[in-house]
Design a protein around this motif. Structure first.
Motif, mmCIF file in Angstrom:
data_model
loop_
_atom_site.group_PDB
_atom_site.id
_atom_site.type_symbol
_atom_site.label_atom_id
_atom_site.label_comp_id
_atom_site.label_asym_id
_atom_site.label_seq_id
_atom_site.Cartn_x
_atom_site.Cartn_y
_atom_site.Cartn_z
ATOM 1 N N LEU A 29 98.170 87.452 8.828
ATOM 2 C CA LEU A 29 96.800 87.567 8.330
ATOM 3 C C LEU A 29 96.104 88.657 9.141
ATOM 4 O O LEU A 29 96.298 88.742 10.353
ATOM 5 C CB LEU A 29 96.092 86.219 8.541
ATOM 6 C CG LEU A 29 94.597 86.162 8.270
ATOM 7 C CD1 LEU A 29 94.351 86.081 6.767
ATOM 8 C CD2 LEU A 29 93.984 84.938 8.952
ATOM 9 N N THR A 30 95.313 89.458 8.473
ATOM 10 C CA THR A 30 94.564 90.490 9.194
ATOM 11 C C THR A 30 93.090 90.123 9.191
ATOM 12 O O THR A 30 92.540 89.781 8.153
ATOM 13 C CB THR A 30 94.742 91.862 8.507
ATOM 14 O OG1 THR A 30 96.149 92.125 8.434
ATOM 15 C CG2 THR A 30 94.056 92.964 9.293
ATOM 16 N N VAL A 31 92.496 90.162 10.368
ATOM 17 C CA VAL A 31 91.059 89.932 10.457
ATOM 18 C C VAL A 31 90.394 91.297 10.569
ATOM 19 O O VAL A 31 90.619 92.021 11.538
ATOM 20 C CB VAL A 31 90.710 89.028 11.660
ATOM 21 C CG1 VAL A 31 89.202 88.846 11.752
ATOM 22 C CG2 VAL A 31 91.397 87.671 11.528
ATOM 23 N N ARG A 32 89.625 91.626 9.536
ATOM 24 C CA ARG A 32 88.993 92.957 9.469
ATOM 25 C C ARG A 32 87.942 93.131 10.553
ATOM 26 O O ARG A 32 87.143 92.227 10.792
ATOM 27 C CB ARG A 32 88.293 93.116 8.105
ATOM 28 C CG ARG A 32 89.150 93.733 7.037
ATOM 29 C CD ARG A 32 88.287 94.221 5.867
ATOM 30 N NE ARG A 32 87.526 93.145 5.234
ATOM 31 C CZ ARG A 32 87.867 92.575 4.070
ATOM 32 N NH1 ARG A 32 88.938 92.981 3.426
ATOM 33 N NH2 ARG A 32 87.133 91.601 3.563
ATOM 34 N N SER A 33 87.951 94.291 11.197
ATOM 35 C CA SER A 33 86.952 94.675 12.209
ATOM 36 C C SER A 33 86.932 93.748 13.424
ATOM 37 O O SER A 33 85.880 93.545 14.028
ATOM 38 C CB SER A 33 85.537 94.720 11.604
ATOM 39 O OG SER A 33 85.530 95.328 10.361
ATOM 40 N N HIS A 34 88.075 93.183 13.770
ATOM 41 C CA HIS A 34 88.100 92.400 15.006
ATOM 42 C C HIS A 34 88.091 93.378 16.187
ATOM 43 O O HIS A 34 88.853 94.335 16.211
ATOM 44 C CB HIS A 34 89.337 91.501 15.057
ATOM 45 C CG HIS A 34 89.259 90.489 16.158
ATOM 46 N ND1 HIS A 34 89.451 90.817 17.474
ATOM 47 C CD2 HIS A 34 88.982 89.155 16.149
ATOM 48 C CE1 HIS A 34 89.302 89.731 18.220
ATOM 49 N NE2 HIS A 34 89.007 88.713 17.440
ATOM 50 N N PRO A 35 87.225 93.147 17.178
ATOM 51 C CA PRO A 35 87.097 94.130 18.256
ATOM 52 C C PRO A 35 88.301 94.184 19.206
ATOM 53 O O PRO A 35 88.466 95.160 19.934
ATOM 54 C CB PRO A 35 85.844 93.667 19.009
ATOM 55 C CG PRO A 35 85.717 92.211 18.677
ATOM 56 C CD PRO A 35 86.279 92.038 17.312
#
Lengths: 203, 369
Positions: free
Chosen positions: A151-157
């Protein structure tokens, strides 16, 4: 004293145009538990924004892969019935196909004792917005979701692995891991062979 | 000759603390940037005791998971099966007998006394006050004796089952328990007085590792760490479970947010725990201690939370038609509290790292599962 406002459903529905499936219950002490399923995963950030404005705390997140309904898998395809093919596997609220590979993401928010769980469905290998711009506490939780599933979490720092070493293959929760491998002791012999190989030859 | 003072203060160096370090009780790796002796930045690297227990829970039946979850952590071991059981009871609509609700409080509060005193003892050790360390550990031993005598185990009590508890108190055990609590009260009061007045303790803990209220809220910290920074949140009060709504619950808060405040909250909560147990013993209703059938847990999902010694512990349980749960997820208090270390350690001295890390009462095995 109740911390979930009376109009929570309408407030959340207003920012989730795709629709929400809302249910609410209270225990004997009046502590409320609210479940909010999102039809569209992209409504997560606006819904979380409403909860943030209400002073909610992101308490926990949980990703899972709901299994496909068993009876459908057992059905043999030779029947050739259109009606069957039309039904397909069960789908989530919002239409994500639940074939055993899609993800169910549950975000548990705390409103001074009450719990609001927001559920979003994402297809395998899909993306979801990061809640870190709103909740600092999403940082570790989202990193953990990313290392357990593809799973990709968008805009994770800071999308580094959290607990699992980078040398280990991705999406460990999507594979069957034998217990012996899990505890790194496949067999006494196997372990010794691994050590001896690393040392470059027999003892 | 090199000007040592100049070269060590003008530049930033990165020093490792952990994962195995004499001052850390459990493995955690801190990459700390220091300027001179002052901490500039902290990076936390976790995963050294990750055991995949969350994965294992989906391979065990729901009833077997009561046993497994108790083994996630030793210090708050009772809180895990209790919260897991609460989630399963919610899904199945089980009504836990009244006597069991009080007995759950007793088990939980005994664990709280032992857990909090352990942290207080370690603080004395880190301060270098070894006699106080040994004394607090000796007092804690009274709580350990209670656990061993009442439950048969010093750490994992095995007290909770789905639908109630697996132990009961007879007159003899109740008398022993009351006597042990009577012994603990003056001892804990004396420890509180020592922590309030002793120069060595105050010198190393007052004004050290401060977590301001706004930072505490941003980090979402829970338990004594939150309450020492002025956040009035305790699950036993805001979302009562077991018999807490009928007991003389007091939530302790302080506002300074330093190492000392966190220690004092833990001591105050150990003291309150004694009053809660006494109230339970006084009001303990009769009747069964658990449900006599072992029903299948139907398809459903539930969230349950409790106040473990380190703060809010939350469980999410999802079941389907199988005996094994579809998913079990829990978030322990320490998981939230690590992040706050970045604020607590900022601009502090290297010598205080261990004391500040200990002040969140970290539980690594809990965090990583």
């Amino acid at each position: 004293m109740t911390r979930v406002p009376e109009d929570l459903e309408s407030r959340l529905a207003a920012v989730a145009p795709g629709g929400i499936d809302y249910s609410e219950a209270a225990d004997v002490h009046g502590t409320k538990v609210v479940w909010v399923a999102l039809a569209d995963k992209d409504a997560l950030l606006p819904v979380a924004t409403v909860l943030h404005e209400l002073g909610a705390r992101l308490s926990m997140t949980c990703a899972s892969q709901p299994p496909a309904p068993e009876e459908e898998e057992a059905e043999e395809p030779a029947e050739g019935e259109e009606a069957k093919a039309d039904e397909g596997p069960r789908a989530s609220f919002g239409g994500t196909v639940l074939d055993g590979t899609s993800y169910e993401l549950a975000y548990h928010f705390d409103l001074d004792g009450d719990t609001v769980t927001v559920i979003a469905h994402v297809s395998q290998g899909g993306e979801i917005d990061s809640l870190t711009p709103l909740f600092r506490t999403a940082d570790w939780s989202e990193r953990e979701m990313m290392e357990l599933y593809a799973l990709t979490v968008r805009s994770h720092p800071d999308p580094r692995r959290l607990f699992i070493d980078p040398t280990i293959d991705a999406a460990v929760f999507e594979r069957l891991i034998p217990f012996s491998t899990l505890v790194n002791a496949a067999s006494t012999k196997g372990l010794w062979e691994k050590i001896l190989n690393k040392k470059g030859g027999a003892a | 000759m090199t000007d040592v003072t100049h070269t060590t203060t003008a530049e930033t160096y990165t020093i490792p603390v952990g994962p195995l370090h004499v001052a850390l009780e459990e493995p955690m790796y801190f990459k700390i940037d220091v300027r001179g002796e002052t901490i500039a930045n902290v990076d936390i690297n976790a995963g050294h005791v990750h055991r995949g227990i969350e994965y294992l829970t989906t391979k065990r039946t729901i009833y077997q998971n009561v046993i497994l979850t108790e083994r996630i952590c030793s210090l708050c071991s009772n809180s895990h099966p209790e919260t897991f059981a609460m989630a399963a009871e919610q899904i199945a609509g089980l009504e836990v007998p009244e006597r069991a609700l009080y007995l759950r409080v007793i088990a939980g509060e005994i664990k709280r006394i032992a857990s909090n005193l352990f942290n207080i003892a370690i603080l004395a050790h880190l301060v270098g006050y070894e006699t106080l360390f040994m004394h607090v550990m000796e007092v804690r031993e009274v709580a350990q004796d209670i656990k061993e005598s009442v439950f048969g185990n010093r750490m994992d009590l095995g007290a909770v089952c789905i639908g109630g508890v697996r132990y009961d108190l007879d007159d003899e055990t109740t008398a022993y328990l009351s006597g042990a609590l009577d012994k603990l009260v003056p001892e804990i009061d004396e420890i509180i007085a020592t922590y309030r007045t002793n120069g060595s303790i105050l010198g190393r803990t007052r004004g050290i590792g401060i977590l301001k209220r706004e930072d505490a809220l941003a980090c979402g910290v829970v338990g004594p760490v939150a309450r020492a920074s002025g956040i009035d949140y305790d699950v036993r009060m805001v979302a009562p479970y077991a018999a807490y709504d009928r007991l003389p619950m007091v939530v302790h808060t302080l506002t300074d947010g330093d190492v000392w405040s966190r220690a004092m909250i833990r001591l105050a909560e150990a003291r309150t725990a004694i009053e809660l147990i006494r109230a339970c013993l006084r009001d303990l209703p009769g009747g069964p201690t658990h449900l006599h059938d072992r029903p299948d847990i139907p398809r459903g999902q539930a969230v349950a939370k409790c106040e473990a010694p380190r703060g809010e512990l939350i469980y999410y349980l999802k079941t389907n038609d199988n005996p094994e749960p579809e998913r079990v997820k829990w978030r322990v208090p320490t998981f939230m509290n690590w992040d706050a270390l970045r604020y607590m350690l900022a601009d502090q001295k290297i010598a205080d790292i261990a004391i500040i890390v200990n002040s969140i009462d970290p539980c690594v095995s809990c965090t990583e599962r």
